[in-house]
Motif scaffolding. Structure first.
Motif, short mmCIF file in Angstrom:
data_model
loop_
_atom_site.label_atom_id
_atom_site.label_comp_id
_atom_site.label_asym_id
_atom_site.label_seq_id
_atom_site.Cartn_x
_atom_site.Cartn_y
_atom_site.Cartn_z
N VAL A 18 44.67 42.65 81.99
CA VAL A 18 46.01 42.86 81.45
C VAL A 18 46.05 44.16 80.68
N ILE A 19 47.23 44.73 80.62
CA ILE A 19 47.49 45.83 79.69
C ILE A 19 48.11 45.16 78.47
N ALA A 20 47.65 45.51 77.29
CA ALA A 20 48.10 44.85 76.07
C ALA A 20 49.62 44.74 76.03
N PRO A 21 50.15 43.59 75.62
CA PRO A 21 51.60 43.39 75.57
C PRO A 21 52.30 44.47 74.75
N ASP A 22 53.45 44.89 75.24
CA ASP A 22 54.18 46.00 74.62
C ASP A 22 55.46 45.46 73.99
N PHE A 23 55.34 44.91 72.78
CA PHE A 23 56.52 44.44 72.07
C PHE A 23 57.30 45.65 71.56
N SER A 24 58.60 45.62 71.69
CA SER A 24 59.43 46.78 71.38
C SER A 24 59.41 47.16 69.91
N MET A 25 59.34 48.47 69.71
CA MET A 25 59.51 49.07 68.40
C MET A 25 60.67 50.06 68.51
N LYS A 85 39.77 41.23 80.89
CA LYS A 85 39.69 42.68 80.68
C LYS A 85 41.05 43.14 80.15
N VAL A 86 41.01 43.87 79.06
CA VAL A 86 42.24 44.32 78.41
C VAL A 86 42.22 45.83 78.26
N VAL A 87 43.27 46.47 78.73
CA VAL A 87 43.48 47.89 78.50
C VAL A 87 44.40 47.99 77.27
N PRO A 88 43.93 48.61 76.18
CA PRO A 88 44.79 48.77 75.00
C PRO A 88 46.04 49.57 75.35
N SER A 89 47.10 49.31 74.62
CA SER A 89 48.38 49.98 74.86
C SER A 89 48.85 50.60 73.55
N PHE A 90 49.36 51.82 73.64
CA PHE A 90 49.85 52.53 72.46
C PHE A 90 51.36 52.51 72.43
N GLY A 91 51.90 52.30 71.25
CA GLY A 91 53.35 52.39 71.03
C GLY A 91 53.62 52.99 69.67
N THR A 92 54.77 53.59 69.53
CA THR A 92 55.13 54.22 68.26
C THR A 92 56.63 54.07 68.02
N SER A 93 57.01 54.18 66.76
CA SER A 93 58.43 54.24 66.42
C SER A 93 58.67 55.50 65.60
N GLY A 94 57.97 56.56 65.99
CA GLY A 94 58.17 57.84 65.34
C GLY A 94 57.23 58.06 64.17
N ALA A 95 57.46 59.14 63.45
CA ALA A 95 56.57 59.57 62.37
C ALA A 95 56.37 58.49 61.31
N ALA A 96 57.37 57.66 61.07
CA ALA A 96 57.25 56.60 60.07
C ALA A 96 56.16 55.59 60.44
N SER A 97 55.80 55.53 61.71
CA SER A 97 54.79 54.56 62.15
C SER A 97 53.38 55.15 62.23
N TYR A 98 53.23 56.44 62.03
CA TYR A 98 51.91 57.06 62.21
C TYR A 98 50.86 56.50 61.24
#
Length: 162
Positions: free
Chosen positions: A83-90, A119-132
């Protein structure tokens, strides 16, 4: 007697290394590069599971059930290559608390799957600079990482990749 619900799913992160200010579960590095992927909403009916990775780059309502009942879907997801890690919306305009919880849910479920032999592929998500400050927490270095750009403003994506 009233049944107690574990809304935060602490049982998913038993044994996890928690990192960062918010205690985000750390994922092991992955070197898997999925050759075929299928969205979760189509995966349950897929007859040829063994060579495909399941992704969650679909609307949250189509896979929120894996958060609500993670153990129910474990057996099904084990039939796939991974799986690719679940992508919950930000969202850029959402309260930071919502986005941090979306990141936590992703990492907690991904850790749970990995600790159960998927097997898990990590997934990256962001909500802009506030999330860094926290959006990289729990992601491994020197690893394959999946990134979805659907709904992400181009400049936000480019800045986060820097």
């Amino acid at each position: 007697m009233r049944k107690v619900r574990d809304n935060f799913k602490f049982d998913l992160i038993v044994g996890a290394t928690l990192v960062g200010k918010y205690g985000i579960p750390y994922l092991p590095a992955s070197y898997e590069v999925p050759q075929e992927v299928i969205p979760f909403d189509k995966a349950l009916q897929e007859p040829n599971k063994s060579n495909k990775f399941v992704h969650f780059y679909i609307s949250d309502f189509q896979f929120e059930r894996i958060w609500n009942k993670p153990k129910k879907y474990l057996k099904v997801l084990k039939q796939f290559a991974g799986v690719i890690a679940p992508d919950f919306s930000m969202f850029l305009n959402a309260p930071n608390a919502h986005n941090i919880f979306a990141h936590y849910k992703k990492q907690a479920l991904a850790y749970f799957y990995a600790s159960n032999g998927i097997k898990v592929v990590p997934s990256f998500g962001t909500s802009g600079a506030a999330s860094y400050e926290w959006c990289f927490d729990g992601l491994p270095t020197h690893s394959v990482i999946a990134v979805c750009t659907v709904g992400v403003e181009k400049n936000v994506f480019i800045d986060s990749m820097k």
